[in-house]
Motif scaffolding. Sequence first.
Motif, PDB file in Angstrom:
ATOM      1  N   GLU A  38       0.904  -1.246  -0.390  1.00  0.00           N
ATOM      2  CA  GLU A  38       0.222  -0.033   0.178  1.00  0.00           C
ATOM      3  C   GLU A  38       1.127   1.176  -0.334  1.00  0.00           C
ATOM      4  OE1 GLU A  38      -4.126  -0.402   2.510  1.00  0.00           O
ATOM      5  OE2 GLU A  38      -1.873  -1.409   3.838  1.00  0.00           O
ATOM      6  N   PRO A  39       0.611   2.296  -0.688  1.00  0.00           N
ATOM      7  CA  PRO A  39       1.549   3.599  -0.719  1.00  0.00           C
ATOM      8  C   PRO A  39       1.063   4.669   0.471  1.00  0.00           C
ATOM      9  CG  PRO A  39      -1.284   3.823  -2.339  1.00  0.00           C
ATOM     10  CD  PRO A  39      -0.707   2.293  -1.608  1.00  0.00           C
ATOM     11  N   LYS A  40       2.025   4.742   1.131  1.00  0.00           N
ATOM     12  CA  LYS A  40       2.214   5.426   2.826  1.00  0.00           C
ATOM     13  C   LYS A  40       2.931   6.428   2.921  1.00  0.00           C
ATOM     14  CE  LYS A  40       1.152   3.716   7.694  1.00  0.00           C
ATOM     15  NZ  LYS A  40       1.047   3.102   8.293  1.00  0.00           N
ATOM     16  N   ASP A  41       2.210   7.442   2.940  1.00  0.00           N
ATOM     17  CA  ASP A  41       3.784   8.645   3.574  1.00  0.00           C
ATOM     18  C   ASP A  41       4.455   8.051   4.611  1.00  0.00           C
ATOM     19  OD1 ASP A  41       5.596  10.944   3.550  1.00  0.00           O
ATOM     20  OD2 ASP A  41       3.500  12.477   4.383  1.00  0.00           O
ATOM     21  N   LEU A  42       6.031   7.563   4.499  1.00  0.00           N
ATOM     22  CA  LEU A  42       6.681   6.759   5.483  1.00  0.00           C
ATOM     23  C   LEU A  42       8.358   7.917   5.215  1.00  0.00           C
ATOM     24  CD1 LEU A  42       5.959   3.101   4.783  1.00  0.00           C
ATOM     25  CD2 LEU A  42       5.496   4.729   7.492  1.00  0.00           C
ATOM     26  N   GLU A  43       8.212   8.924   4.753  1.00  0.00           N
ATOM     27  CA  GLU A  43       9.116  10.104   4.627  1.00  0.00           C
ATOM     28  C   GLU A  43      10.203   9.779   3.956  1.00  0.00           C
ATOM     29  OE1 GLU A  43      10.084  11.102   8.509  1.00  0.00           O
ATOM     30  OE2 GLU A  43       8.568  12.782   8.641  1.00  0.00           O
ATOM     31  N   GLY A  44       9.994   8.601   3.143  1.00  0.00           N
ATOM     32  CA  GLY A  44      10.546   7.914   1.711  1.00  0.00           C
ATOM     33  C   GLY A  44      10.854   6.669   2.148  1.00  0.00           C
ATOM     34  N   GLY A  45      10.457   6.518   3.123  1.00  0.00           N
ATOM     35  CA  GLY A  45      10.747   4.587   3.784  1.00  0.00           C
ATOM     36  C   GLY A  45       9.845   3.733   3.351  1.00  0.00           C
ATOM     37  N   VAL A  46      10.485   2.399   3.881  1.00  0.00           N
ATOM     38  CA  VAL A  46       9.445   1.796   3.400  1.00  0.00           C
ATOM     39  C   VAL A  46       9.144   0.204   4.394  1.00  0.00           C
ATOM     40  CG1 VAL A  46       9.361  -0.655   2.574  1.00  0.00           C
ATOM     41  CG2 VAL A  46       9.942   1.224   1.322  1.00  0.00           C
ATOM     42  N   SER A  47       8.005   0.567   4.738  1.00  0.00           N
ATOM     43  CA  SER A  47       7.834  -0.302   6.201  1.00  0.00           C
ATOM     44  C   SER A  47       7.043  -1.782   6.001  1.00  0.00           C
ATOM     45  CB  SER A  47       6.464   0.597   7.457  1.00  0.00           C
ATOM     46  OG  SER A  47       5.813  -0.056   7.378  1.00  0.00           O
ATOM     47  N   ASP A  66      15.423  -5.640   2.102  1.00  0.00           N
ATOM     48  CA  ASP A  66      16.543  -4.839   1.503  1.00  0.00           C
ATOM     49  C   ASP A  66      16.765  -4.875  -0.435  1.00  0.00           C
ATOM     50  OD1 ASP A  66      17.431  -3.615   3.133  1.00  0.00           O
ATOM     51  OD2 ASP A  66      18.104  -4.764   4.000  1.00  0.00           O
ATOM     52  N   LYS A  67      17.031  -6.158  -0.970  1.00  0.00           N
ATOM     53  CA  LYS A  67      17.284  -6.717  -2.067  1.00  0.00           C
ATOM     54  C   LYS A  67      16.208  -6.148  -2.544  1.00  0.00           C
ATOM     55  CE  LYS A  67      18.253 -10.208  -5.655  1.00  0.00           C
ATOM     56  NZ  LYS A  67      19.119  -9.791  -6.543  1.00  0.00           N
ATOM     57  N   PHE A  68      14.919  -6.204  -2.644  1.00  0.00           N
ATOM     58  CA  PHE A  68      13.608  -5.899  -3.454  1.00  0.00           C
ATOM     59  C   PHE A  68      13.749  -4.837  -3.096  1.00  0.00           C
ATOM     60  CE2 PHE A  68       9.288  -4.583  -3.041  1.00  0.00           C
ATOM     61  CZ  PHE A  68       8.847  -4.892  -4.459  1.00  0.00           C
ATOM     62  N   VAL A  69      13.884  -4.027  -1.882  1.00  0.00           N
ATOM     63  CA  VAL A  69      13.744  -2.183  -2.134  1.00  0.00           C
ATOM     64  C   VAL A  69      14.560  -2.155  -2.933  1.00  0.00           C
ATOM     65  CG1 VAL A  69      13.282  -0.272  -0.479  1.00  0.00           C
ATOM     66  CG2 VAL A  69      12.460  -2.473  -0.435  1.00  0.00           C
ATOM     67  N   ASN A  70      15.907  -1.950  -3.155  1.00  0.00           N
ATOM     68  CA  ASN A  70      17.026  -1.685  -3.723  1.00  0.00           C
ATOM     69  C   ASN A  70      16.650  -1.949  -5.385  1.00  0.00           C
ATOM     70  OD1 ASN A  70      19.476  -0.432  -2.784  1.00  0.00           O
ATOM     71  ND2 ASN A  70      19.047  -2.554  -1.246  1.00  0.00           N
ATOM     72  N   GLU A  71      16.451  -2.975  -5.581  1.00  0.00           N
ATOM     73  CA  GLU A  71      16.409  -3.304  -7.021  1.00  0.00           C
ATOM     74  C   GLU A  71      15.363  -1.957  -7.754  1.00  0.00           C
ATOM     75  OE1 GLU A  71      15.982  -7.381  -7.967  1.00  0.00           O
ATOM     76  OE2 GLU A  71      13.317  -6.955  -7.692  1.00  0.00           O
ATOM     77  N   THR A  72      14.199  -1.892  -6.966  1.00  0.00           N
ATOM     78  CA  THR A  72      12.850  -1.031  -7.337  1.00  0.00           C
ATOM     79  C   THR A  72      12.951  -0.019  -6.485  1.00  0.00           C
ATOM     80  OG1 THR A  72      11.795  -1.638  -4.947  1.00  0.00           O
ATOM     81  CG2 THR A  72      11.416  -3.306  -7.719  1.00  0.00           C
ATOM     82  N   ALA A  73      13.840   1.047  -6.201  1.00  0.00           N
ATOM     83  CA  ALA A  73      14.105   2.155  -5.129  1.00  0.00           C
ATOM     84  C   ALA A  73      13.093   2.621  -4.729  1.00  0.00           C
ATOM     85  CB  ALA A  73      14.913   2.940  -6.462  1.00  0.00           C
ATOM     86  N   LEU A  74      12.423   1.573  -4.018  1.00  0.00           N
ATOM     87  CA  LEU A  74      10.693   2.120  -3.463  1.00  0.00           C
ATOM     88  C   LEU A  74      11.560   2.556  -3.014  1.00  0.00           C
ATOM     89  CD1 LEU A  74       7.951   1.059  -3.881  1.00  0.00           C
ATOM     90  CD2 LEU A  74       7.905  -0.680  -2.428  1.00  0.00           C
ATOM     91  N   SER A  75       9.754   3.474  -2.548  1.00  0.00           N
ATOM     92  CA  SER A  75       9.108   4.439  -0.681  1.00  0.00           C
ATOM     93  C   SER A  75       8.494   4.581  -0.635  1.00  0.00           C
ATOM     94  CB  SER A  75      10.457   5.859  -1.796  1.00  0.00           C
ATOM     95  OG  SER A  75       9.842   6.383  -1.980  1.00  0.00           O
ATOM     96  N   ASP A  76       7.771   4.950   0.329  1.00  0.00           N
ATOM     97  CA  ASP A  76       6.867   5.373   1.094  1.00  0.00           C
ATOM     98  C   ASP A  76       5.326   4.167   0.461  1.00  0.00           C
ATOM     99  OD1 ASP A  76       6.963   7.955   1.900  1.00  0.00           O
ATOM    100  OD2 ASP A  76       6.734   8.850  -0.312  1.00  0.00           O
ATOM    101  N   THR A  77       5.941   3.437   0.803  1.00  0.00           N
ATOM    102  CA  THR A  77       5.513   1.676   1.020  1.00  0.00           C
ATOM    103  C   THR A  77       5.123   1.148   1.984  1.00  0.00           C
ATOM    104  OG1 THR A  77       5.394   1.641  -1.051  1.00  0.00           O
ATOM    105  CG2 THR A  77       5.083   0.102  -0.954  1.00  0.00           C
ATOM    106  N   ARG A  78       4.074   0.546   2.213  1.00  0.00           N
ATOM    107  CA  ARG A  78       3.974  -0.108   3.272  1.00  0.00           C
ATOM    108  C   ARG A  78       3.630  -1.838   2.902  1.00  0.00           C
ATOM    109  NH1 ARG A  78       3.952  -1.881   8.946  1.00  0.00           N
ATOM    110  NH2 ARG A  78       2.244  -3.030   9.551  1.00  0.00           N
TER     111      ARG A  78
END
Lengths: 105, 318
Positions: A38-47, A66-78
């Motif tokens: 889900e999109p969520k305002d996490l100040e650029g983070g992923v929880s 970590d690998k997944f978030v790195n390869e997608t450059a994901l941010s602000d997501t729960r």
Amino acid sequence: MALHTVEFDIKLNTGTITIDVPTHTGVVGSSDMEVLMEPKDLEGGVSVRIVTPVTGFDDLWKRVLDKFVNETALSDTRIEINDNNATPAVVLLRLRQAFSQATTD
Amino acid sequence: MSKWNDLQEHSFLESNARDRALGIVDDGTFTELAGPFDRLSSPHLELLGDAVAFDDGLVSGVGRIGKTPVFVVSQEGRFIGGSIGEVGGAKMANTIKLAIDFHDKLVADYPDLSEEEKPVLVISFETGGVRLHESNAGLLAHAEVMDLFQKARGKVPVISLIGSKVGCFGGMGFVAAATDVIIMSEFGRLGLTGPEVIEQEMGKEEFDSSDRALVFRTTGGRHKYIIGDANFLVADTIAAFREKVAELAPLPVAAFEEMRRVGSPETVERQVRGVALAAEMHPQDARDVWAKAGNDDPASLTDMPLAAFLGQVKRLSV
């Protein structure tokens, strides 16, 4: 005995991609898992929250995410996962599926 | 979420519960109720340390086929065998309740509604029955659902779809039998005690559950169609199931009453005649029953293509 919960946050300095819509992928079959993204305002983070019967693999979960978030450059997501003994390869596959669903729908 | 167009030619057998629910109604009309984002998972499994699912293995919602509102329940066999526990059971029961309440309100507000515009309920079974981890709640849900079917009678037709991997067994076998109409594919299986449980209790000589041909000709769609447990046999695609539901949905509710297997003195008498026939025949194999129904070469029925089968098969009448 009770289910094991793993929770952590990931924040990349390079994270810029956000998802458009909340998405649900997968079935909690044996050796499989489901994920809510889900999109969520996490100040650029992923929880991340993982609920699994398996203990002793918290570091591995962290590395896969970590690998997944790195390869997608994901941010602000729960990300919420219900796991039923999925292997790291399956976890990564389901995460990629969810991501492609959340960004192309 | 899967694309509706892609789903239509998908194998019904291989589709998950959500895809079946989505594909059975018109494109873009499905609204899931109590879906995964509501995070209603089983509190019992959590205590036992077993994996949980955000939807407890059951998809419930509402959509439309043509002018007919369609309430949908769809079970996920890959999550603990599609078993019914407290949460999944409550979702199932409440969907039926919702369908009945909706019908009552609709008919009260719009007295001159056509049959086509009145709601139906579709249940896609994929289950072995009660979830043993939460057996009391699961059993209660079975009873509640059967009770609600009686309340729905004469109002909301209940249509069963059986064509998924796990089949429809255990308590849910009874539940399916209590619905108005059953649509199966040849890969669907319907029964009470599952093949493995029969073998476990009665021995391999009584029923060899590893003999897949035997299992399918005893519990599978073709046999169920011949003996009348299934009303219709369709191809293994979501589109084929959907077409049959679309064909049935506009029928008046009285037409559904005639398709039932149980619930009237006539159907009870028919069942009793069936039991008497079994006692008299002592069939050793499903093929004996097919022969009794008037099929000269019963062995050939197993492997012939579906269209040929439907063209020439004779169904048992008792």
